[in-house]
Design a protein around this motif. Structure first.
Motif, mmCIF file in Angstrom:
data_model
loop_
_atom_site.group_PDB
_atom_site.id
_atom_site.type_symbol
_atom_site.label_atom_id
_atom_site.label_comp_id
_atom_site.label_asym_id
_atom_site.label_seq_id
_atom_site.Cartn_x
_atom_site.Cartn_y
_atom_site.Cartn_z
ATOM 1 N N ASN A 1 -4.932 0.494 3.016
ATOM 2 C CA ASN A 1 -4.514 1.271 4.482
ATOM 3 C C ASN A 1 -6.304 2.124 4.515
ATOM 4 O O ASN A 1 -6.654 2.299 5.576
ATOM 5 N N PRO A 2 -6.357 2.531 3.121
ATOM 6 C CA PRO A 2 -7.923 3.567 3.382
ATOM 7 C C PRO A 2 -8.952 2.506 4.111
ATOM 8 O O PRO A 2 -9.787 2.315 4.202
ATOM 9 N N ILE A 3 -9.411 0.767 3.647
ATOM 10 C CA ILE A 3 -10.235 0.188 3.448
ATOM 11 C C ILE A 3 -9.768 -0.632 5.022
ATOM 12 O O ILE A 3 -11.099 -0.431 5.532
ATOM 13 N N ARG A 4 -8.374 -0.824 5.521
ATOM 14 C CA ARG A 4 -7.924 -0.898 6.955
ATOM 15 C C ARG A 4 -8.774 0.157 7.479
ATOM 16 O O ARG A 4 -8.989 -0.415 9.042
ATOM 17 N N ALA A 5 -8.557 1.254 6.764
ATOM 18 C CA ALA A 5 -8.588 1.680 8.403
ATOM 19 C C ALA A 5 -10.670 2.497 8.028
ATOM 20 O O ALA A 5 -10.652 3.648 9.019
ATOM 21 N N ALA B 1 4.171 2.911 -4.619
ATOM 22 C CA ALA B 1 2.860 3.265 -4.119
ATOM 23 C C ALA B 1 2.468 3.724 -2.661
ATOM 24 O O ALA B 1 3.555 4.203 -2.060
ATOM 25 N N TYR B 2 1.779 4.468 -2.750
ATOM 26 C CA TYR B 2 1.302 5.375 -1.993
ATOM 27 C C TYR B 2 -0.115 5.114 -1.694
ATOM 28 O O TYR B 2 -0.942 5.218 -2.379
ATOM 29 N N ALA B 3 0.035 5.909 -0.021
ATOM 30 C CA ALA B 3 -1.570 6.269 0.196
ATOM 31 C C ALA B 3 -1.102 6.822 1.012
ATOM 32 O O ALA B 3 -0.327 7.589 1.958
ATOM 33 N N VAL B 4 -2.053 8.098 1.223
ATOM 34 C CA VAL B 4 -1.888 9.352 1.860
ATOM 35 C C VAL B 4 -3.141 9.757 2.782
ATOM 36 O O VAL B 4 -4.536 10.019 1.942
ATOM 37 N N MET B 5 -2.836 9.016 3.999
ATOM 38 C CA MET B 5 -3.607 9.293 4.887
ATOM 39 C C MET B 5 -3.680 11.005 5.831
ATOM 40 O O MET B 5 -3.261 11.659 4.938
ATOM 41 N N SER B 6 -4.707 11.020 6.790
ATOM 42 C CA SER B 6 -5.177 12.568 7.268
ATOM 43 C C SER B 6 -4.253 12.744 7.754
ATOM 44 O O SER B 6 -3.586 13.694 8.312
ATOM 45 N N ASN B 7 -2.951 11.815 8.583
ATOM 46 C CA ASN B 7 -2.297 12.108 9.242
ATOM 47 C C ASN B 7 -0.994 11.329 8.899
ATOM 48 O O ASN B 7 0.104 11.745 9.583
ATOM 49 N N HIS B 8 -0.926 10.654 8.328
ATOM 50 C CA HIS B 8 0.774 10.475 7.628
ATOM 51 C C HIS B 8 0.510 9.798 6.697
ATOM 52 O O HIS B 8 -0.752 9.663 5.857
ATOM 53 N N THR B 9 1.442 9.231 5.604
ATOM 54 C CA THR B 9 1.995 8.696 4.668
ATOM 55 C C THR B 9 2.394 7.371 4.581
ATOM 56 O O THR B 9 3.168 6.740 5.147
ATOM 57 N N HIS B 10 2.636 6.430 3.525
ATOM 58 C CA HIS B 10 2.526 5.149 3.452
ATOM 59 C C HIS B 10 3.310 5.710 2.023
ATOM 60 O O HIS B 10 2.684 6.053 0.894
ATOM 61 N N ILE B 11 4.264 5.347 2.232
ATOM 62 C CA ILE B 11 5.143 5.329 0.271
ATOM 63 C C ILE B 11 6.059 3.785 0.104
ATOM 64 O O ILE B 11 6.894 3.674 1.529
#
Length: 277
Positions: A137-141, A14-24
């Protein structure tokens, strides 16, 4: 990120690339890395680094004497270990991003605030909770309303592929639950996981507070996590756990193996990753 996993013995779960950090979420494929030949290890390593004079000569087909072969074997053993090492993966990923960002800003110096944080997921409950936490992540943000609208995430990739009856080739597939000869992949059914993320995303919406719906996805029943605790994990997974995540029994087992007397988050493992109540 996807280029690097094509070189390393790692798979993206899984991954989520956000504006200032990433989750992998990464899976270390020790079986594959140990099956690589010396030539394959060298070729993969030299896609990232220069290698050595001996490795370059070896790839050109030049004859090496016994001492040189022994020296080459020693360094390729080290490279093999590094090609299955998350720290080396993150080093390459973060350095690449930092160089590009500094070039865009026409500056030099430190780009990232600090070293990346990592957590070992010890069982299916921890794995499911972390996968959903990353995918949401994007929904939570508040920058996406639904999983399919969540750009630069693994869940969006999985949904788009599922529409065509497929799974993304560059992600670790969801291969179902416990059965014999299970192929490499995540131990959840694709439709159950997508339903779980969709259900969780709806309950993360601050405008939709209230009682938990009766249509709780069956995957939570199989994992033995209460819906109430699951939704709490979706909001707080990263802050509640530091290094080891799983049932309290599994965390204690690993602590014993590593000669640790205590680990941060053990109490939360007992509460939120315990059997459904």
């Amino acid at each position: 990120m996807q280029k690097l996993v094509g070189i390393y013995a790692l798979d993206i779960a899984a991954y989520a690339v956000m504006s200032n950090h990433t989750h992998i979420v990464l899976y270390i494929d020790t079986h594959t890395v140990n099956s690589w030949s010396t030539i394959e290890v060298i070729e993969r390593w030299q896609q990232l680094f220069k290698g050595s004079v001996l490795s370059q000569r070896y790839l050109r087909g030049e004859t090496l004497d016994a001492a040189e072969l022994q020296k080459l074997q020693k360094v390729t053993t080290l490279w093999r270990e590094r090609l299955a090492d998350i720290s080396w993966f993150m080093r390459c990923l973060n350095e690449s991003i930092a160089r590009q960002a500094n070039a865009e800003d026409n500056c030099t110096g430190r780009f990232w605030e600090g070293r990346f944080k990592s957590q070992a997921l010890l069982d299916e409950r921890a794995l499911a909770a972390c996968l959903a936490y990353v995918d949401l992540n994007p929904i939570r943000a508040g920058i996406a309303k639904t999983p399919e609208d969540s750009d630069y995430t693994s869940i969006q990739q999985r949904i788009h592929a599922a529409i065509s009856g497929e799974q993304p080739k560059n992600l670790l597939p969801l291969v179902g639950g416990e059965h014999r000869d299970m192929p490499k992949g995540l131990p959840f059914q694709l439709d159950h996981y997508l339903e779980l993320v969709d259900w969780s995303g709806r309950h993360l919406d601050p405008r939709k507070r209230g009682a938990i719906a009766a249509n709780t996805p069956p995957i939570l029943q199989r994992l033995g996590i209460s819906p109430k605790h699951w939704l709490y994990l979706n909001r707080n997974f990263e802050s509640r756990f530091k290094r080891l995540v799983g049932t309290a029994e599994k965390v204690r087992e690993v602590c014993t193996q590593q000669h640790k007397r205590w680990v941060h988050g053990l109490h939360d493992c007992e509460i939120y990753l315990s059997s459904s109540t």
